[in-house]
Scaffold this motif. Structure first.
Motif, PDB file in Angstrom:
ATOM      1  N   ALA A  95       4.669  -8.813   7.664  1.00  0.00           N
ATOM      2  CA  ALA A  95       4.563  -9.707   6.524  1.00  0.00           C
ATOM      3  C   ALA A  95       4.266  -8.885   5.292  1.00  0.00           C
ATOM      4  CB  ALA A  95       3.450 -10.729   6.760  1.00  0.00           C
ATOM      5  N   SER A  96       4.403  -9.506   4.118  1.00  0.00           N
ATOM      6  CA  SER A  96       4.082  -8.804   2.890  1.00  0.00           C
ATOM      7  C   SER A  96       2.626  -8.380   2.907  1.00  0.00           C
ATOM      8  CB  SER A  96       4.343  -9.715   1.678  1.00  0.00           C
ATOM      9  OG  SER A  96       5.715 -10.018   1.593  1.00  0.00           O
ATOM     10  N   PRO A  97       2.306  -7.261   2.254  1.00  0.00           N
ATOM     11  CA  PRO A  97       0.919  -6.798   2.235  1.00  0.00           C
ATOM     12  C   PRO A  97      -0.019  -7.853   1.670  1.00  0.00           C
ATOM     13  CG  PRO A  97       2.411  -5.113   1.401  1.00  0.00           C
ATOM     14  CD  PRO A  97       3.215  -6.365   1.544  1.00  0.00           C
ATOM     15  N   VAL A 129      18.789   3.275  -2.621  1.00  0.00           N
ATOM     16  CA  VAL A 129      18.563   1.927  -2.104  1.00  0.00           C
ATOM     17  C   VAL A 129      17.123   1.815  -1.619  1.00  0.00           C
ATOM     18  CG1 VAL A 129      19.302   0.163  -0.471  1.00  0.00           C
ATOM     19  CG2 VAL A 129      20.970   1.784  -1.378  1.00  0.00           C
ATOM     20  N   ALA A 130      16.465   0.731  -2.016  1.00  0.00           N
ATOM     21  CA  ALA A 130      15.105   0.457  -1.551  1.00  0.00           C
ATOM     22  C   ALA A 130      15.124   0.184  -0.055  1.00  0.00           C
ATOM     23  CB  ALA A 130      14.523  -0.738  -2.297  1.00  0.00           C
ATOM     24  N   ALA A 131      14.222   0.850   0.686  1.00  0.00           N
ATOM     25  CA  ALA A 131      14.219   0.721   2.137  1.00  0.00           C
ATOM     26  C   ALA A 131      13.713  -0.632   2.596  1.00  0.00           C
ATOM     27  CB  ALA A 131      13.356   1.824   2.755  1.00  0.00           C
ATOM     28  N   GLY A 132      12.802  -1.253   1.852  1.00  0.00           N
ATOM     29  CA  GLY A 132      12.205  -2.513   2.266  1.00  0.00           C
ATOM     30  C   GLY A 132      10.706  -2.394   2.401  1.00  0.00           C
ATOM     31  N   ASP A 133      10.031  -3.527   2.524  1.00  0.00           N
ATOM     32  CA  ASP A 133       8.575  -3.588   2.354  1.00  0.00           C
ATOM     33  C   ASP A 133       7.850  -4.299   3.485  1.00  0.00           C
ATOM     34  OD1 ASP A 133       9.133  -2.459  -0.175  1.00  0.00           O
ATOM     35  OD2 ASP A 133       9.408  -4.436  -1.048  1.00  0.00           O
ATOM     36  N   GLY A 140       3.388  -0.333   4.096  1.00  0.00           N
ATOM     37  CA  GLY A 140       4.366  -1.411   3.982  1.00  0.00           C
ATOM     38  C   GLY A 140       5.809  -0.961   3.951  1.00  0.00           C
ATOM     39  N   THR A 141       6.054   0.343   3.810  1.00  0.00           N
ATOM     40  CA  THR A 141       7.436   0.784   3.672  1.00  0.00           C
ATOM     41  C   THR A 141       8.198   0.645   4.984  1.00  0.00           C
ATOM     42  OG1 THR A 141       8.856   2.590   2.880  1.00  0.00           O
ATOM     43  CG2 THR A 141       6.992   3.211   4.249  1.00  0.00           C
ATOM     44  N   ASP A 186       3.275   1.386  -3.129  1.00  0.00           N
ATOM     45  CA  ASP A 186       2.143   0.574  -2.694  1.00  0.00           C
ATOM     46  C   ASP A 186       1.708  -0.353  -3.819  1.00  0.00           C
ATOM     47  OD1 ASP A 186      -0.254  -0.492  -1.774  1.00  0.00           O
ATOM     48  OD2 ASP A 186      -1.021   1.412  -1.015  1.00  0.00           O
ATOM     49  N   PRO A 187       1.714  -1.685  -3.603  1.00  0.00           N
ATOM     50  CA  PRO A 187       1.268  -2.599  -4.668  1.00  0.00           C
ATOM     51  C   PRO A 187      -0.212  -2.461  -4.997  1.00  0.00           C
ATOM     52  CG  PRO A 187       1.693  -3.791  -2.634  1.00  0.00           C
ATOM     53  CD  PRO A 187       2.185  -2.398  -2.413  1.00  0.00           C
ATOM     54  N   ASN A 188      -0.955  -1.715  -4.179  1.00  0.00           N
ATOM     55  CA  ASN A 188      -2.349  -1.420  -4.510  1.00  0.00           C
ATOM     56  C   ASN A 188      -2.484  -0.218  -5.435  1.00  0.00           C
ATOM     57  OD1 ASN A 188      -3.671  -3.480  -2.876  1.00  0.00           O
ATOM     58  ND2 ASN A 188      -2.861  -2.345  -1.129  1.00  0.00           N
ATOM     59  N   THR A 189      -1.397   0.527  -5.626  1.00  0.00           N
ATOM     60  CA  THR A 189      -1.335   1.580  -6.648  1.00  0.00           C
ATOM     61  C   THR A 189      -0.079   1.314  -7.476  1.00  0.00           C
ATOM     62  OG1 THR A 189      -0.136   3.104  -5.167  1.00  0.00           O
ATOM     63  CG2 THR A 189      -2.542   3.240  -5.192  1.00  0.00           C
ATOM     64  N   PRO A 190      -0.077   0.203  -8.221  1.00  0.00           N
ATOM     65  CA  PRO A 190       1.163  -0.312  -8.815  1.00  0.00           C
ATOM     66  C   PRO A 190       1.513   0.373 -10.135  1.00  0.00           C
ATOM     67  CG  PRO A 190      -0.647  -1.758  -9.354  1.00  0.00           C
ATOM     68  CD  PRO A 190      -1.223  -0.670  -8.483  1.00  0.00           C
TER      69      PRO A 190
END
Length: 809
Positions: free
Chosen positions: A47-49, A243-247, A287-288, A328-332
């Motif tokens: 799931a999303s972080p 290409v973004a690998a996904g989260d 999350g990657t 990482d959305p915690n280091t955005p």
């Protein structure tokens, strides 16, 4: 739960759940036709972080793509970045972290970076101007294009542009992508190519348009379920496609990041490290996405990715990722967007996800200079010595896996600094993003594992490119089975496969006039007819009227006739001969079959929306093929791309069935009768040993005998239910008192597949186009392991070997 013109809720926090839509295998422990009931199965473990949400909702139809940006769940738009906030990074931070400050000041002039996204962002240029002004970057210079945006539609024209996303979600992605490009390469011009919809068909056309208009760097911050037929849109030698690998962590690789033709970008956690030489520290972001691509065709291994091409300790398919950057959305990072998203203006906001990392890497390629013609820029990262020009990431993980390097940055592939979550690491300047190879570079594109029926005619094109213009490549092949030859001028392999089954390791080599060569190896798997061991099973093809799984309407032969042209209708089920259908698999390993009643096949009158079905003599033509494929919920005709459909919503006896664009509503919920699942090994079927009917029984592949122990119902009845905020379950239709094929605990190669209660364990399965059946919860496939006539069923990497091929009967 948001519902948008559909009976299905769209998943936000578990977006990966619908990237490959779930199927279930349930063993028939009661005669076909008994009532079915719902059971509840978790959509996906990833799931999303915590504390963030994916901007774009999960795909709800095959081919639909999702953007990857992650935003905080509690919006605080309007916070101004002038306020001190060292925890959100600006362009100067990013340039410093990746040793790009000097290059960003002078590099990239005259280069165009294309951003491919869906829908129109009417504020794209204005928002980029606000972002640049805030961080002291010069305004758009129309004479050089530095900092400017050109917006075109998917065909490359300035007009008409697509409509805006009514929810403002893809506009967020467009702002993130453009602003990350300009943060790293302020002197670059940006070409924004907007597809009409978030479907792979339009986005792929937009990809071609970006290159045709001169972009040598293209960013794609989106992904979903794709197949090898789309690879040609990403086959652009001399163009860096990121290409973004996904989260969603380890256990899912998405297209087009899984393509061998692009640079797959993973994510890191980036933190300041005062007192160190670099001044920054990175670990793999949990999350990657990463892993061994599950599709041996769409995710064939690139010719340059040779460090882990051993099945014993590595990955025979494409390994993700190649390189990485902060995600990482915690280091955005900061971004600015003025277009309302879900009715709210974000203004300044923090954002994370591999949507951030991918455009950063695209811009680094641009700073490094125009790629060498006739080469694939992803290969530069693998050239000798280039790992020393990247910051290795040696800690952090995104899951549990085997082999460990696919998900753990502390376990690099032996003898290398490579790991799945972060690839070779993160940028340390631009050197690793240029080609330092001398002489001609020849690249042969891997066609992937080829599965075919023994004795059949084969035509397989193999392509290659040369970095030297004007060279004519000559092709040769080693290991071809008798009866096949390669055309030395074109690279096309053709001929008739021998009748004997087996696997051949084929190596194709291309040579130019200078003596330079390039090679690639792949498996050619010849299997016996998948129809040979089929034990004919007939039963009703039911239609799930109200999503209850009861199937109280049935596919019907009008008037119980067998004449050509007879209408195919739906009626209330009555167990008459007119509704006794056989789903007959074809002989090839392609997941296709025909629906037969009274010796005649359900046939589409024409490949357009609204064309009706009727009975015709069975010819094997495309208009008679029906399949359950990855990304498909119901019965699907591969030749037309349309789904079997009841145009009157299952309310009228005698309604003639047609085909229509797959909309995934209850009027398309046709479910096959119980039947055998045939193994490509030959003569073996998926079996509940001794018809145990007991949870915990280990499944086997045993000689096909048509018994009840080998009858399986394969269907899906997704009904996404939010049981608590952000937690979604999937209700799957199952046979009354049936048991599901499941795996429990950690899914690693060799994990046994068991019978289990359909409300527990991992019970969702996806038939793939070439006949493999993948676990929804991992990049692993059902395999009839070992040798002999009684083989245990386990999960194995999806390499397309004969023991991984199945036909759903």
């Amino acid at each position: 739960m948001r519902v948008r013109g559909s009976k299905w809720g769209l998943i936000g926090s578990v977006a990966a759940a619908a990237l490959a839509l779930p199927l279930v295998l349930t063993v028939a422990t009661a005669p076909p036709g008994l009532a079915a009931v719902h059971s509840v199965v978790r959509a996906r473990t990833a799931a999303s972080p915590s504390g963030v949400r994916q901007v774009c909702p999960a795909p709800t139809r095959p081919g639909q793509m999702a953007c990857m940006a992650l935003l905080p769940k509690s919006e605080h738009g309007g916070v101004h970045p002038d306020l001190p906030n060292p925890e959100i990074y600006d362009p100067a931070d990013l340039q410093s972290a990746y040793q790009l400050t000097a290059e960003a000041a002078s590099g990239g002039s005259g280069e165009t970076v294309a951003v491919v996204d869906a829908y129109n962002d009417p504020d794209a240029a204005a928002d980029l101007a606000v972002y640049r002004k805030e961080w002291g970057l010069a305004a758009c210079d129309s004479s050089t294009g530095a900092g400017c945006v050109t917006v075109v539609n998917e065909h490359g024209a300035a007009h008409p542009l697509p409509g805006a996303d009514p929810y403002g979600e893809w506009e967020v992605e467009e702002s993130v992508d453009m602003e990350m490009v300009t943060a790293i390469c302020p002197l670059c011009h940006i070409l924004l190519v907007e597809a009409n919809t978030p479907d792979i068909t339009g986005l792929a056309v937009a990809e071609d348009s970006a290159v045709r208009l001169g972009a040598r760097f293209v960013n794609d911050s989106w992904g979903g379920a794709g197949n090898a037929s789309y690879n040609r849109y990403f086959d652009h030698p001399g163009v860096a496609i990121t290409v973004a690998a996904g989260d969603f962590g380890y256990g899912g690789t998405y297209y087009p990041a899984s393509s061998q033709l692009v640079t797959s970008v993973g994510g890191t956690t980036l933190t300041p490290a005062p007192g160190t030489a670099r001044g920054w520290r990175e670990t793999a972001w949990d999350g990657t996405d990463s892993g061994c691509a599950f599709d041996p065709n769409a995710g064939a291994k690139p010719a340059w990715q040779t460090m882990d091409d051993s099945a014993a300790s590595g990955c025979l398919n494409r390994t993700e990722n190649d390189v990485s950057a902060v995600a990482d959305p915690n280091t955005p990072v900061w971004f600015y967007d003025s277009y309302p998203e879900l009715g709210q203006k974000l203004d300044w906001e923090a954002v994370g996800g591999t949507s951030v990392a991918s455009p950063i890497i695209a811009a680094v390629y641009a700073l490094a200079g125009t790629p060498k013609p006739g080469t694939y820029p992803a290969s530069y990262l693998y050239q000798p010595g280039h790992s020393a020009d990247l910051y290795p990431v040696t800690s952090g993980h995104n899951g549990v896996c085997q082999p460990a390097y696919l998900c753990n940055a502390a376990d690099d592939y032996p003898g290398t600094t490579y790991n799945g979550p972060t690839g070779w690491g993160t940028p340390d300047g631009t050197t690793a993003f240029t080609s330092t190879a001398t002489g001609d570079t020849i690249t042969v594109v891997d066609p992937g594992t080829q599965d075919a029926e023994a004795g059949q005619v084969l035509r397989l094109p193999v392509s290659g490119v040369d970095s030297a213009p004007g060279q004519q490549l000559r092709f040769s092949a080693a290991g071809l089975p008798a009866g096949l030859v390669i055309n030395p001028a074109t690279g096309v392999i053709s001929g008739r496969l021998p009748a004997k089954t087996g696997t051949s390791k084929v190596t194709v080599t291309a040579t130019d006039s200078t003596g330079a060569t390039g090679s690639v190896s792949f498996d050619l798997v010849a299997i016996g007819s998948l129809r040979a061991a089929y034990h004919r099973v007939t039963g009703p093809v039911t239609l799930d009227v109200n999503g209850t799984g009861k199937g109280d309407m049935c596919l019907y032969d009008a008037d119980n006739r067998s004449a050509n042209g007879t209408k195919v209708e739906v009626w209330k089920c009555d167990r008459s001969a007119a509704e006794q259908w056989t789903y007959l698999p074809d002989a090839a390993p392609d997941s296709n079959g025909t629906l037969v009643v009274h010796g005649k096949c359900a046939t589409i009158v024409g490949p357009r929306d609204g064309q009706h079905l009727r009975l015709e003599a069975c010819t094997g033509a495309g208009d008679q093929g029906w399949s359950l494929l990855e990304g498909q919920w119901w019965l699907y005709n591969p030749a037309s791309g349309l789904c079997m459909n009841d145009p009157r919503d299952s309310t009228h006896d005698g309604t003639q069935v047609n085909v229509f664009t797959c909309g995934y509503d209850f009027n398309e919920a046709f479910m096959l009768p119980a039947g055998p699942v045939l193994s490509g090994v030959g003569g073996l079927c998926l079996t509940d040993p001794r018809n145990s009917r007991k949870a915990g029984t280990k499944l086997q592949a045993q000689p096909c005998d048509g018994s009840a122990a080998q009858l399986w119902t394969i269907f899906s009845n997704p009904d996404y239910v939010e049981i608590s905020p952000g937690i979604f379950f999937v209700a799957l239709g199952t046979q009354h008192n049936g048991l599901c094929a499941q795996v429990t605990g950690t899914t690693v190669p060799g994990t046994p597949v068991l019978l289990g209660d359909c409300g527990t364990g991992l019970t969702s399965w996806n038939p793939l186009p070439d006949g493999q059946v993948a676990s929804e919860f991992s990049d692993l496939c059902l395999a009839a392991s070992g040798a002999g006539r009684n083989r245990p069923i386990v999960l194995e990497p999806c390499y397309g070997s004969a023991d991984e091929l199945w036909a759903e009967g």
